[in-house]
Design an enzyme around this catalytic site. Structure first.
Site, PDB file in Angstrom:
ATOM      1  N   GLY A  75      15.634 -18.113   0.054  1.00  0.00           N
ATOM      2  CA  GLY A  75      14.572 -17.237  -0.439  1.00  0.00           C
ATOM      3  C   GLY A  75      15.041 -15.924  -1.020  1.00  0.00           C
ATOM      4  O   GLY A  75      14.239 -15.171  -1.575  1.00  0.00           O
ATOM      5  N   HIS A 167      -5.003   4.365  -5.800  1.00  0.00           N
ATOM      6  CA  HIS A 167      -6.126   4.365  -4.854  1.00  0.00           C
ATOM      7  C   HIS A 167      -6.568   5.782  -4.518  1.00  0.00           C
ATOM      8  O   HIS A 167      -7.753   6.035  -4.299  1.00  0.00           O
ATOM      9  CB  HIS A 167      -5.729   3.611  -3.589  1.00  0.00           C
ATOM     10  CG  HIS A 167      -6.853   3.402  -2.632  1.00  0.00           C
ATOM     11  ND1 HIS A 167      -7.983   2.667  -2.935  1.00  0.00           N
ATOM     12  CD2 HIS A 167      -7.035   3.857  -1.362  1.00  0.00           C
ATOM     13  CE1 HIS A 167      -8.807   2.678  -1.902  1.00  0.00           C
ATOM     14  NE2 HIS A 167      -8.251   3.380  -0.931  1.00  0.00           N
ATOM     15  N   LYS A 230     -22.331   4.957   3.676  1.00  0.00           N
ATOM     16  CA  LYS A 230     -22.312   3.961   4.751  1.00  0.00           C
ATOM     17  C   LYS A 230     -21.800   4.605   6.034  1.00  0.00           C
ATOM     18  O   LYS A 230     -20.841   5.373   6.023  1.00  0.00           O
ATOM     19  CB  LYS A 230     -21.452   2.753   4.366  1.00  0.00           C
ATOM     20  CG  LYS A 230     -20.003   3.063   4.031  1.00  0.00           C
ATOM     21  CD  LYS A 230     -19.274   1.809   3.628  1.00  0.00           C
ATOM     22  CE  LYS A 230     -17.801   2.102   3.311  1.00  0.00           C
ATOM     23  NZ  LYS A 230     -17.086   0.904   2.889  1.00  0.00           N
ATOM     24  N   ASP A 256     -15.425   1.120  -8.950  1.00  0.00           N
ATOM     25  CA  ASP A 256     -14.415   1.292  -7.900  1.00  0.00           C
ATOM     26  C   ASP A 256     -13.044   1.072  -8.514  1.00  0.00           C
ATOM     27  O   ASP A 256     -12.928   0.575  -9.641  1.00  0.00           O
ATOM     28  CB  ASP A 256     -14.661   0.305  -6.754  1.00  0.00           C
ATOM     29  CG  ASP A 256     -14.195   0.854  -5.408  1.00  0.00           C
ATOM     30  OD1 ASP A 256     -13.458   1.862  -5.401  1.00  0.00           O
ATOM     31  OD2 ASP A 256     -14.562   0.269  -4.372  1.00  0.00           O
ATOM     32  N   GLY A 262     -14.301  -7.965  -1.618  1.00  0.00           N
ATOM     33  CA  GLY A 262     -15.631  -7.830  -2.209  1.00  0.00           C
ATOM     34  C   GLY A 262     -16.723  -7.465  -1.231  1.00  0.00           C
ATOM     35  O   GLY A 262     -17.894  -7.380  -1.619  1.00  0.00           O
TER      36      GLY A 262
END
Length: 350
Positions: A75, A167, A230, A256, A262
């Site tokens: 790998g 972000h 929220k 967003d 989701g």
């Protein structure tokens, strides 16, 4: 070939103020790059998003550089750059999307290969910056992986970073090297403008995204803003949602930076429907789309359209009827050219 009616002018015939942001970038890129010497500008892509890399190369008029990327039986990755890049300005295009660890390691090894090949400057072009959500400590004994990844990139030999829609903006400060931050919003705004949406309201799916939604609303001709608040009443207790702002009878656009599973965005859409929104659309730059995102987003009667960009590749099995994927190749390509020419990147978004 694109044709125009006698009453419609091509993008190059329109005045600069009449063209969309995307058309202005295409026009300036085609004129500028054709007349410049690009021998010292080199592009190399990893395996994360080769299609976007090809589109960026087409915009710049520079082919994707030859390289070998293969794995040993256990790998381990092997990477070799197959042309001389001594003294060149090298841009490595690799979003650190899933599989995140493999793509991040591939980027680090490409950087090391270029550094050892005597590249003049190495820029990591990261359309999607993985591990960005852990950008601060919210509890004891947590890691800040956004800073850790920044440290890894710097130590590997990266001279500068070009990222899209981080972000949180504070991540730019995690790098001890220059970090250029570009946005996918011009592409989203241009597309929404073609839909001629009436009575528009831009909605932030949570309080943390208010600044992003406010900036988007400003680009949408100062559209009104609404916020979904929220709150949790306790651990493992369902969230209570409240809409701050008027959405009744309006076209609501949820904005967003990314869509992962989701859950948050779909909860917000259901609340907007209950509060009387006539139409609900969703826009995001990064289509992470971890299961069960596709099932949630494609639920009948929820979203009229889900608009994302190709900062992360969206494979055929993750496509659904409401999904529209837009390319950010022109924005990334223009930013790469400006970095190479040592000109302003921030002026692209003024």
């Amino acid at each position: 070939m694109t044709t125009f009616s006698p009453t419609e002018r091509s993008p190059t015939e329109r005045s600069p103020t009449e063209r969309t942001d995307t058309e202005r970038l295409e026009s300036s890129g085609a004129n500028l790059h054709a007349s410049q010497d690009t021998r010292r500008l080199r592009l190399f892509s990893g395996n994360a998003n080769p299609e976007l890399s090809r589109e960026i190369g087409a915009y710049l008029g520079i082919p994707d550089g030859p390289r070998v990327i293969k794995r040993f039986a256990d790998g381990e990755l092997y990477i070799q750059i197959q042309e001389s890049i001594r003294g060149c300005d090298v841009f490595l295009i690799q979003p650190t999307c899933a599989p995140v660890n493999d793509n991040l390691m591939e980027l680090l090894i490409m950087v090391d290969a270029c550094r050892r090949a005597s590249a003049r400057q190495i820029t990591a072009v990261i359309p999607y910056y993985g591990y960005a959500r852990a950008d601060r400590k919210t509890a004891g004994r947590e890691s800040i992986t956004a800073k850790l990844v920044a440290n890894l990139l710097v130590k590997s030999g990266v001279d500068r970073v070009l990222a899209m829609d981080l972000h949180s903006s504070q991540i730019q400060g995690y790098f001890d090297i220059p970090c250029d931050h570009v946005f996918g919003s011009p592409v989203l705004v241009d597309y929404l403008s073609t839909l001629r949406l009436d009575d528009l309201v831009v909605v932030s799916p949570d309080v943390g995204g208010v600044a992003r939604a406010r900036g988007f609303a400003k680009q949408m001709k100062d559209a009104p803003l609404a916020i979904i608040d929220k709150r949790r009443s306790g651990h493992n207790v369902a969230e209570s949602l409240t809409v701050i702002g008027d959405v009744a009878g309006k076209t609501a656009v949820l904005i967003d930076d990314m869509i992962d599973t989701g859950g948050t965005i779909c909860q917000g859409a259901k609340l907007l429907r209950r509060r009387g929104a006539a139409r609900v659309l969703c826009c995001a730059t990064h289509a992470v789309f971890s299961p069960p995102a596709m099932e949630r987003l494609s639920e009948p009667g929820l979203f009229e359209m889900v608009v994302v960009t190709n900062s992360i590749p969206v494979p055929p099995e993750r496509m659904f009827d409401q999904l529209k994927v837009l390319s950010v190749a022109n924005i990334m390509g223009e930013a790469i050219w400006r970095i190479h020419e040592e000109s302003s990147v921030s002026s692209m978004f003024r």
